[in-house]
Design a protein around this motif. Structure first.
Motif, PDB file in Angstrom:
ATOM      1  N   THR A   1      45.858  49.244   6.847  1.00 18.98           N
ATOM      2  CA  THR A   1      44.975  48.080   6.719  1.00 18.98           C
ATOM      3  C   THR A   1      44.168  48.157   5.434  1.00 18.98           C
ATOM      4  O   THR A   1      44.037  47.172   4.696  1.00 18.98           O
ATOM      5  CB  THR A   1      44.031  47.998   7.925  1.00 18.98           C
ATOM      6  OG1 THR A   1      44.801  47.762   9.110  1.00 18.98           O
ATOM      7  CG2 THR A   1      43.009  46.889   7.761  1.00 18.98           C
ATOM      8  N   ALA A   2      43.630  49.329   5.148  1.00 17.35           N
ATOM      9  CA  ALA A   2      42.853  49.516   3.928  1.00 17.35           C
ATOM     10  C   ALA A   2      43.718  49.315   2.689  1.00 17.35           C
ATOM     11  O   ALA A   2      43.315  48.656   1.727  1.00 17.35           O
ATOM     12  CB  ALA A   2      42.215  50.900   3.917  1.00 17.35           C
TER      13      ALA A   2
ATOM     14  N   ARG B   1      44.411  45.691   2.006  1.00 21.74           N
ATOM     15  CA  ARG B   1      43.250  44.984   1.449  1.00 21.74           C
ATOM     16  C   ARG B   1      43.043  45.336  -0.014  1.00 21.74           C
ATOM     17  O   ARG B   1      42.728  44.453  -0.828  1.00 21.74           O
ATOM     18  CB  ARG B   1      41.993  45.327   2.256  1.00 21.74           C
ATOM     19  CG  ARG B   1      40.750  44.545   1.814  1.00 21.74           C
ATOM     20  CD  ARG B   1      40.998  43.059   1.848  1.00 21.74           C
ATOM     21  NE  ARG B   1      39.806  42.294   1.460  1.00 21.74           N
ATOM     22  CZ  ARG B   1      39.852  41.017   1.076  1.00 21.74           C
ATOM     23  NH1 ARG B   1      41.017  40.375   1.011  1.00 21.74           N
ATOM     24  NH2 ARG B   1      38.743  40.386   0.748  1.00 21.74           N
TER      25      ARG B   1
ATOM     26  N   GLU C   1      45.347  43.184  -1.921  1.00 19.00           N
ATOM     27  CA  GLU C   1      44.882  41.798  -1.988  1.00 19.00           C
ATOM     28  C   GLU C   1      43.784  41.618  -3.035  1.00 19.00           C
ATOM     29  O   GLU C   1      43.683  40.569  -3.674  1.00 19.00           O
ATOM     30  CB  GLU C   1      44.357  41.359  -0.617  1.00 19.00           C
ATOM     31  CG  GLU C   1      45.434  41.223   0.447  1.00 19.00           C
ATOM     32  CD  GLU C   1      44.846  41.026   1.833  1.00 19.00           C
ATOM     33  OE1 GLU C   1      43.592  40.997   1.955  1.00 19.00           O
ATOM     34  OE2 GLU C   1      45.622  40.910   2.801  1.00 19.00           O
TER      35      GLU C   1
ATOM     36  N   VAL D   1      39.790  45.419  12.513  1.00 14.39           N
ATOM     37  CA  VAL D   1      40.445  45.246  11.211  1.00 14.39           C
ATOM     38  C   VAL D   1      39.491  44.578  10.229  1.00 14.39           C
ATOM     39  O   VAL D   1      39.393  44.977   9.064  1.00 14.39           O
ATOM     40  CB  VAL D   1      41.734  44.413  11.377  1.00 14.39           C
ATOM     41  CG1 VAL D   1      42.277  43.965  10.025  1.00 14.39           C
ATOM     42  CG2 VAL D   1      42.786  45.203  12.139  1.00 14.39           C
ATOM     43  N   ALA D   2      38.780  43.573  10.697  1.00 11.48           N
ATOM     44  CA  ALA D   2      37.843  42.856   9.822  1.00 11.48           C
ATOM     45  C   ALA D   2      36.755  43.790   9.306  1.00 11.48           C
ATOM     46  O   ALA D   2      36.356  43.700   8.132  1.00 11.48           O
ATOM     47  CB  ALA D   2      37.221  41.681  10.571  1.00 11.48           C
TER      48      ALA D   2
ATOM     49  N   ARG E   1      38.229  46.005   6.585  1.00 11.51           N
ATOM     50  CA  ARG E   1      38.432  45.225   5.366  1.00 11.51           C
ATOM     51  C   ARG E   1      37.110  45.013   4.619  1.00 11.51           C
ATOM     52  O   ARG E   1      37.066  45.069   3.385  1.00 11.51           O
ATOM     53  CB  ARG E   1      39.085  43.886   5.706  1.00 11.51           C
ATOM     54  CG  ARG E   1      40.558  44.006   6.074  1.00 11.51           C
ATOM     55  CD  ARG E   1      41.091  42.729   6.710  1.00 11.51           C
ATOM     56  NE  ARG E   1      41.019  41.590   5.824  1.00 11.51           N
ATOM     57  CZ  ARG E   1      41.989  41.229   4.974  1.00 11.51           C
ATOM     58  NH1 ARG E   1      43.101  41.942   4.899  1.00 11.51           N
ATOM     59  NH2 ARG E   1      41.859  40.158   4.217  1.00 11.51           N
ATOM     60  N   ARG E   2      36.040  44.803   5.369  1.00 13.65           N
ATOM     61  CA  ARG E   2      34.725  44.643   4.720  1.00 13.65           C
ATOM     62  C   ARG E   2      34.312  45.924   3.992  1.00 13.65           C
ATOM     63  O   ARG E   2      33.714  45.866   2.912  1.00 13.65           O
ATOM     64  CB  ARG E   2      33.665  44.258   5.761  1.00 13.65           C
ATOM     65  CG  ARG E   2      33.693  42.792   6.179  1.00 13.65           C
ATOM     66  CD  ARG E   2      32.466  42.411   6.972  1.00 13.65           C
ATOM     67  NE  ARG E   2      32.435  43.058   8.275  1.00 13.65           N
ATOM     68  CZ  ARG E   2      32.959  42.550   9.374  1.00 13.65           C
ATOM     69  NH1 ARG E   2      33.587  41.384   9.342  1.00 13.65           N
ATOM     70  NH2 ARG E   2      32.870  43.191  10.531  1.00 13.65           N
ATOM     71  N   GLN E   3      34.613  47.061   4.581  1.00 13.98           N
ATOM     72  CA  GLN E   3      34.292  48.330   3.914  1.00 13.98           C
ATOM     73  C   GLN E   3      35.091  48.491   2.618  1.00 13.98           C
ATOM     74  O   GLN E   3      34.575  48.980   1.614  1.00 13.98           O
ATOM     75  CB  GLN E   3      34.593  49.492   4.853  1.00 13.98           C
ATOM     76  CG  GLN E   3      33.700  49.559   6.083  1.00 13.98           C
ATOM     77  CD  GLN E   3      34.133  50.701   6.987  1.00 13.98           C
ATOM     78  OE1 GLN E   3      34.029  51.880   6.621  1.00 13.98           O
ATOM     79  NE2 GLN E   3      34.613  50.375   8.180  1.00 13.98           N
ATOM     80  N   VAL E   4      36.354  48.076   2.649  1.00 16.15           N
ATOM     81  CA  VAL E   4      37.168  48.139   1.433  1.00 16.15           C
ATOM     82  C   VAL E   4      36.610  47.198   0.378  1.00 16.15           C
ATOM     83  O   VAL E   4      36.542  47.544  -0.815  1.00 16.15           O
ATOM     84  CB  VAL E   4      38.636  47.796   1.744  1.00 16.15           C
ATOM     85  CG1 VAL E   4      39.468  47.722   0.454  1.00 16.15           C
ATOM     86  CG2 VAL E   4      39.242  48.830   2.690  1.00 16.15           C
ATOM     87  N   ASP E   5      36.172  46.021   0.796  1.00  9.75           N
ATOM     88  CA  ASP E   5      35.577  45.073  -0.151  1.00  9.75           C
ATOM     89  C   ASP E   5      34.375  45.683  -0.856  1.00  9.75           C
ATOM     90  O   ASP E   5      34.211  45.547  -2.081  1.00  9.75           O
ATOM     91  CB  ASP E   5      35.139  43.797   0.573  1.00  9.75           C
ATOM     92  CG  ASP E   5      36.319  42.953   1.045  1.00  9.75           C
ATOM     93  OD1 ASP E   5      37.470  43.257   0.663  1.00  9.75           O
ATOM     94  OD2 ASP E   5      36.081  41.991   1.800  1.00  9.75           O
TER      95      ASP E   5
ATOM     96  N   TRP F   1      35.519  48.243  -3.305  1.00  9.66           N
ATOM     97  CA  TRP F   1      36.145  47.605  -4.460  1.00  9.66           C
ATOM     98  C   TRP F   1      35.090  47.151  -5.477  1.00  9.66           C
ATOM     99  O   TRP F   1      35.302  47.261  -6.688  1.00  9.66           O
ATOM    100  CB  TRP F   1      36.987  46.419  -4.005  1.00  9.66           C
ATOM    101  CG  TRP F   1      37.724  45.759  -5.139  1.00  9.66           C
ATOM    102  CD1 TRP F   1      37.414  44.582  -5.745  1.00  9.66           C
ATOM    103  CD2 TRP F   1      38.879  46.260  -5.807  1.00  9.66           C
ATOM    104  NE1 TRP F   1      38.307  44.305  -6.741  1.00  9.66           N
ATOM    105  CE2 TRP F   1      39.224  45.321  -6.802  1.00  9.66           C
ATOM    106  CE3 TRP F   1      39.667  47.398  -5.658  1.00  9.66           C
ATOM    107  CZ2 TRP F   1      40.316  45.494  -7.648  1.00  9.66           C
ATOM    108  CZ3 TRP F   1      40.750  47.571  -6.499  1.00  9.66           C
ATOM    109  CH2 TRP F   1      41.061  46.626  -7.481  1.00  9.66           C
TER     110      TRP F   1
END
Length: 207
Positions: A18-19, A22, A25, A184-185, A188-192, A195
């Motif tokens: 999942t990470a 993201r 993306e 999952v959401a 994804r927020r942690q990856v954002d 980033w």
């Protein structure tokens, strides 16, 4: 700055995929070692021939491709056999991973290259990376996800978890830990957020 190399790892079932998705993306060049491992043993390759020579034709599916579940049942409970398989696959994956990373850097000197490597810690591949990111989740949760999400028998799931580095070993190697226990959401927020930090590091290197 020539590039920013991020090592991404995590125990099976923790949420690493999942990470990685993201990161892709958001604009990272993701070099997926699992994909490369499949390519290394695709039908007609020297890698597949070597696997069959080592483990016999019982690891082949009817169409001549590698029967990965069958091979998994053979190697995940036996450290010596697993080492034999890794000796066949890992050098091929490492060579291809280096090739793809070099191509990414040539195309964009400021590229963020995410090396998605499940066995990053086990293989001692953290050297030379700018950042090591670990997606973390407790072993029992990972086993539950493998059973419920991937349809593995509990015994097979336990064997896969046991075959990897311990949770403590991965955490000790981490520069950044992402919490894979939530949705999952949430991951994804942690990856954002990470980033954004990477983008700032790349921007600062240009100054």
């Amino acid at each position: 700055m020539t590039s920013y190399d991020v090592g991404l790892t995590g125990g099976t079932g923790a949420g690493k995929s999942t990470a990685a998705a993201r990161f892709g993306e958001l604009g990272a060049v993701v070099v997926d070692a699992d994909v490369l491992a499949r390519e290394a043993v695709a039908p007609g390759t020297p890698g597949l021939a070597a696997v069959v020579a080592a483990f016999g034709p019982g690891v082949l599916a009817a169409d001549g491709s590698l029967d990965r579940p069958a091979l998994g049942r053979v190697v995940f409970g036996d450290a010596e056999l697993r080492a034999t398989l890794e000796g066949i696959v890992h050098p091929r994956v490492a060579a291809r991973r280096a090739e793809l990373a070099a191509a990414a850097r040539a195309a964009d000197p400021d590229a963020v290259v995410v090396h998605d490597v499940p066995l990053l810690v086990e293989r001692g591949l953290t050297g030379g990376l700018d950042l090591v990111v670990v997606v973390d989740a407790p072993d029992e949760l990972r086993v539950q996800r493998l059973v419920e999400g991937r349809g593995l028998a509990r015994e097979d799931a336990l064997a896969r978890v046991a075959a990897q580095a311990s949770r403590d070993e991965r955490l000790a190697a981490a520069d950044v830990v992402l919490d894979g226990t939530g949705s999952v959401a949430d991951l994804r927020r942690q990856v954002d957020a990470l980033w954004e930090r990477l983008a700032e590091a790349v921007a600062a290197s240009r100054r």
